[in-house]
Design a protein around this motif. Structure first.
Motif, PDB file in Angstrom:
ATOM      1  N   PRO A  95     -38.349  43.803  -7.884  1.00 39.52           N
ATOM      2  CA  PRO A  95     -37.885  44.177  -6.939  1.00 39.52           C
ATOM      3  C   PRO A  95     -37.261  42.875  -6.246  1.00 39.52           C
TER       4      PRO A  95
ATOM      5  N   ARG B 139     -32.365  53.446  -1.031  1.00 34.74           N
ATOM      6  CA  ARG B 139     -32.375  54.661  -0.431  1.00 34.74           C
ATOM      7  C   ARG B 139     -33.559  54.717   0.734  1.00 34.74           C
TER       8      ARG B 139
ATOM      9  N   SER C  78     -29.593  58.245  -1.785  1.00 34.57           N
ATOM     10  CA  SER C  78     -29.592  57.042  -2.462  1.00 34.57           C
ATOM     11  C   SER C  78     -28.066  56.190  -2.327  1.00 34.57           C
TER      12      SER C  78
ATOM     13  N   GLN D 136     -35.701  51.579   0.852  1.00 34.46           N
ATOM     14  CA  GLN D 136     -36.791  50.640  -0.674  1.00 34.46           C
ATOM     15  C   GLN D 136     -35.174  50.731  -0.881  1.00 34.46           C
TER      16      GLN D 136
ATOM     17  N   GLN E 162     -34.047  48.891  -5.624  1.00 29.08           N
ATOM     18  CA  GLN E 162     -34.790  48.740  -6.578  1.00 29.08           C
ATOM     19  C   GLN E 162     -33.029  48.191  -7.026  1.00 29.08           C
TER      20      GLN E 162
ATOM     21  N   TRP F 126     -38.884  50.928  -7.564  1.00 29.93           N
ATOM     22  CA  TRP F 126     -38.459  50.966  -6.143  1.00 29.93           C
ATOM     23  C   TRP F 126     -39.484  49.282  -5.270  1.00 29.93           C
TER      24      TRP F 126
END
Length: 289
Positions: free
Chosen positions: A4, A37, A49, A72, A74, A86
């Motif tokens: 991440p 998201r 997302s 979150q 990614q 994530w």
């Protein structure tokens, strides 16, 4: 696997959320896009997302200004990044806030806790090299947001570590003496010592000293363990009325840090492969002799 993002900056234009990220140096050349998201705080399912068109920025639209969101992030998978986990949760306060309640305290647990209220989204703190925790809550005339906690890790000053400012003499598993340069006595009488095993929370002890350039700490609450490296830091406090801190912000400075062992060595030969190899070499040399 591409981790991440290393740093995340979130800002809220009216009805929107701007997300800016930076990636770890080992991953950045492989990442061209990322996904975000989000969901309303307290919701069990992620609402949507959104995929960016760029590696470092994306803007979410049509958000409710009065709601608190959880985000979150990614990277988007590719040949070089076949796994993109994530990130942790990032809490985004609502836009309609009147101010912020900020609480800061030492991670060692030493009192006090400083509490302040501000209408600005930024504050300036003057801190020592200790580790701290920050707790921030937005508020308006209706409610409070959930708290966001941020850890400020202990600052490791490699320039001063090992420069002989501090010396440690270990007496046993529950006592050691820390000594410093004699010129401090003319300027300071209140001190604080923090010691810790790497990866653990610090222990602390504040004290008054106006005649000696050393202090013996005994009856330690947790015994020092053999073969483990400890760091010890000396802080200076300008308030001479009490050596216990009255407040966190701008109350102490850090003099120096050094490292020590209670017992230095290895638990076993398998824990020290170099020593094991060295003993084999010595035995072989004896045979050749």
């Amino acid at each position: 696997r591409c981790d991440p993002p290393k740093d995340v900056l979130l800002s809220r234009p009216p009805g929107e959320l701007q997300v800016n990220v930076s990636w770890h140096p080992d991953d950045v050349k492989y990442i061209s896009k990322f996904s975000v998201r989000y969901k309303v705080l307290g919701s069990h399912s992620w609402k949507m997302s959104v995929e960016s068109q760029y590696p470092n920025a994306v803007r979410l639209e049509k958000l409710n200004s009065s709601l608190v969101y959880v985000v979150q992030i990614q990277c988007v998978t590719s040949d070089k990044c076949s796994q993109c986990p994530w990130s942790k949760n990032y809490t985004v306060p609502s836009e309609l806030c009147d101010g912020y309640h900020v609480t800061i305290w030492k991670e060692s647990g030493e009192p006090p806790q400083d509490q302040m209220t501000t209408s600005e989204p930024e504050i300036k703190l003057v801190l020592s090299y200790s580790a701290y925790q920050l707790n921030i809550r937005a508020f308006n005339n209706v409610s409070f947001s959930s708290a966001v906690t941020h850890i400020i890790p202990q600052y490791e000053d490699t320039n001063n570590s090992g420069d002989r400012r501090l010396n440690v003499t270990v007496h046993n598993s529950t006592a050691f003496t820390i000594s410093w340069r004699t010129d401090l006595i003319t300027m300071y009488v209140c001190y604080s010592v923090e010691w810790m095993e790497k990866g653990h929370s610090a222990h602390y002890r504040s004290f008054f000293e106006d005649s000696n350039s050393n202090k013996t700490l005994s009856s330690l609450s947790e015994h020092l363990e053999p073969f483990k490296r400890y760091s010890v830091t000396l802080h200076l406090r300008t308030n001479k009325n009490t050596c216990n801190m009255k407040y966190i912000n701008n109350s102490e400075s850090t003099y120096g840090t050094t490292e020590f062992y209670y017992i230095e060595g290895c638990k076993s030969k398998t824990a020290c492969p170099f020593l094991n190899l060295q003993s084999k070499f010595i035995s072989q040399s004896k045979q050749f002799t």
